[in-house]
Design a protein around this motif. Structure first.
Motif, mmCIF file in Angstrom:
data_model
loop_
_atom_site.group_PDB
_atom_site.id
_atom_site.type_symbol
_atom_site.label_atom_id
_atom_site.label_comp_id
_atom_site.label_asym_id
_atom_site.label_seq_id
_atom_site.Cartn_x
_atom_site.Cartn_y
_atom_site.Cartn_z
ATOM 1 N N GLN A 307 0.576 -2.226 1.474
ATOM 2 C CA GLN A 307 1.826 -2.731 0.913
ATOM 3 C C GLN A 307 2.781 -1.592 0.580
ATOM 4 O O GLN A 307 4.006 -1.726 0.721
ATOM 5 N N PHE A 310 4.392 -0.722 3.792
ATOM 6 C CA PHE A 310 5.313 -1.794 4.176
ATOM 7 C C PHE A 310 6.636 -1.660 3.420
ATOM 8 O O PHE A 310 7.719 -1.762 4.011
ATOM 9 N N GLU A 314 10.286 -1.006 5.274
ATOM 10 C CA GLU A 314 11.409 -1.934 5.174
ATOM 11 C C GLU A 314 12.620 -1.297 4.487
ATOM 12 O O GLU A 314 13.765 -1.521 4.888
ATOM 13 N N ARG A 356 7.341 -9.914 4.895
ATOM 14 C CA ARG A 356 7.002 -9.680 6.293
ATOM 15 C C ARG A 356 8.227 -9.104 7.007
ATOM 16 O O ARG A 356 9.367 -9.489 6.738
ATOM 17 N N LEU A 523 -0.435 -3.523 7.791
ATOM 18 C CA LEU A 523 0.924 -3.512 8.321
ATOM 19 C C LEU A 523 1.087 -4.550 9.428
ATOM 20 O O LEU A 523 2.118 -5.232 9.499
ATOM 21 N N ARG A 526 1.724 -7.844 8.227
ATOM 22 C CA ARG A 526 3.065 -7.968 7.667
ATOM 23 C C ARG A 526 4.145 -7.833 8.740
ATOM 24 O O ARG A 526 5.319 -7.639 8.434
#
Length: 567
Positions: A307, A310, A314, A356, A523, A526
């Motif tokens: 996470q 991620f 992003e 996601r 990952l 996601r």
């Protein structure tokens, strides 16, 4: 050994791999001044340390480091290129940015990288072309910094590089890899002539390489100052060498180059002040990335948590979308710096991070944003970063480049000429007719991803410095390392060694083989499939002061060292 697995094992052994983050205040205590150099090549580091041992300033040592890097790491930087220098004055606790970015010559045109049909020419063709070379800036910039911050005479700062060029140096494995690799510049006539032995073979690691032409030039540079490059015989050779292949640089362009002093751009990240160069550097984008991450729980996670990666990916995509749309040379375009960092806008961008990964994010509309076109810049990898601190506590954080590997592949007087103008957007307008912020224009500085940063505490005492090579991936490399060092409290060396992940648009690239399977699988769940990266990789070099102690790190992907004068 895989970088991440080795790091994870060490973290576990140290008890640092848990999700509990040690307090950032552990690095708050200012240090007693200690002279140091962190650079991508041991010979360059030693040249800087020798100057510091003679009582030289951080800027004095930086000049010696750059002169040596131009010789021993010519694939990355050199005096035929440009740089940004972030300077910390320990006595005033103030920062100064010295902008030595290359400029487009007066004869440059917005369509110079388009063919007869108005389509962008192939990138490789552009890199090897005469028009790819911008007016070099690093030498004039260093002279300006030396005039204001130097202690030792200019003419005394080039002896180590001159002697090494004349006597020869042992080719490193990294240089050998690029000399014998597939980069088109390495196959250009000038590069081939320089790197070819008497028996017709290319130099290999362990061979001794001499560069008497560069030694002769350094002797003149020491005696004459920047005029040795910007006027006279060397300037004439630069003009002739580039114009023979369609370039437009003139003697007037060279003689008229001026470095620019700028104010550092600073923002608070948690308890520290991070200070970067303003545009045309992309430092504003790095600050935006960190401010978005500050609004997540990444600090309470760790390098083994998918996470965390991620969130980083992003936030990176959002940052790049804005950077690519709005950042350019502020002398030519309006860059909404304050808008990009405005807390409400940062919060709105950070709120777009979901659970996601979706389609590539669009650029936002920060306060004060102009109508800017979609960007088509193809920024290659390259560059070198180093950090120097002197005995008085002054610090130089400098990122320097000839753009892609061996610049344009052309040499003059023993050094490579840059291909920096390929950092411009080849297409001056997008499909809707909106002008690109980073379009070519005479005298304009191309947008740069070089982001040499300095970290201060709440009293503006020096806490650390960091930067990297890597083209547009610099922002991701440096951001990752800041998270590792400041949020996860890793030693600098371990923070730099964390696997690289570059998320930009629809592409997710990085050191996938150095990520444990749990991170890769997390990952993937996601919506992120990381592909292997390419090119020169990162060249991270940095320093933190932790409880008064020097904590320096050199990117294990290169050949650098972090050393103090006490070593």
């Amino acid at each position: 050994m895989k970088l991440f697995h080795a790091l994870f094992g060490l973290l576990a052994g140290l008890g640092l791999a848990s999700c509990t983050t040690p307090p950032a205040a552990q690095i708050e205590e200012p240090a007693r001044a200690q002279a140091f150099v962190v650079a991508a090549n041991p010979l360059a580091a030693e040249a800087g340390l020798a100057v510091l041992r003679r009582g030289g300033s951080a800027v004095d040592a930086a000049i010696a480091v750059q002169a040596m890097l131009s010789l021993v790491e010519p694939q990355s930087s050199g005096i035929g290129g440009g740089a940004f220098l972030n300077y910390y004055d320990a006595s005033t606790r103030q920062l100064t940015i010295y902008d030595g970015r290359e400029t487009a010559p007066a004869g440059a045109t917005s369509d110079m990288f388009l063919d007869d049909n108005g389509e962008p020419i192939p990138f490789v063709e552009a890199v090897l072309s005469g028009p790819s070379t911008g007016v070099p800036g690093v030498v004039q910039m260093l002279k300006l910094a030396h005039d204001e911050r130097g202690k030792l005479p200019w003419q005394t700062l080039f002896a180590d590089a001159e002697r090494t060029a004349r006597e020869g140096f042992v080719v490193s494995p990294r240089l050998s890899r690029f000399v014998n690799g597939n980069a088109p510049q390495a196959k250009a006539p000038d590069a081939r002539a320089y790197f070819t032995e008497a028996d017709g073979t290319l130099v290999e690691a362990g061979d001794r390489l001499r560069n008497p032409a560069y030694a002769d030039f350094l002797r003149r540079l020491a005696a004459e100052g920047p005029d040795a490059l910007y006027r006279g015989a060397t300037a004439e050779r630069i003009v002739a060498r580039t114009r023979a292949d369609g370039g437009s640089i003139t003697l007037a362009d060279l003689a008229g180059y001026k470095p620019v002093k700028r104010e550092a751009l600073c923002r608070t990240y948690r308890v520290h002040l991070i200070c970067v160069p303003p545009p045309p550097s992309s430092g504003v984008a790095l600050l935006q990335l960190m401010l978005m991450l500050e609004r997540t729980d990444i600090a309470s996670r760790g390098p083994q948590d998918p996470q965390a990666w991620f969130l980083f990916a992003e936030a990176s995509r959002l940052m790049y979308a804005d950077r690519d749309r709005y950042v350019g040379d502020p002398a030519f375009v309006e860059v909404p710096v304050e808008g990009l960092l405005e807390p409400g806008y940062v919060a709105r961008r950070a709120a777009l991070i979901g659970t996601r990964a979706g389609p590539p994010p669009e650029a936002g509309t920060p306060p004060g944003a102009p109508a800017a076109g979609a960007d088509r810049t193809l920024e290659p990898v390259g560059t070198s970063h180093f950090v120097v601190g002197d005995a008085e506590g002054n610090v130089v954080s400098m990122t320097t480049t000839v753009e892609s590997l061996f610049g344009s592949g052309r040499m003059v007087d023993g050094f490579f000429l840059n291909n920096e103008l390929t950092d411009f957007s080849f297409e001056p307008r997008d499909a809707e007719g909106r002008p690109a912020a980073n379009a070519v224009a005479p005298g304009k500085r191309p947008r740069s991803s070089m982001t040499p940063l300095i970290i201060l505490d709440t009293d503006r005492q020096f806490v650390g410095a960091l930067g990297s090579a890597g083209g547009n991936a610099i922002l991701a490399y440096v951001g990752k390392s800041l998270v590792g060092a400041l949020d996860w409290n890793l030693p600098m060396q371990q923070a730099l060694a964390l696997p690289n992940l570059i998320a930009r648009g629809s592409r997710f690239q990085g050191e996938v083989n150095d990520m444990p399977s749990g991170v890769r699988e997390g990952l993937r769940a996601r919506g992120i499939e990381v592909k292997p990266g390419q090119g020169e990789d990162s060249g991270l070099h940095g320093v933190l002061i932790r409880n008064g102690r020097f904590d320096g790190g050199a990117d294990p992907r290169r050949e650098g060292v972090a050393r103090t004068t006490a070593d």
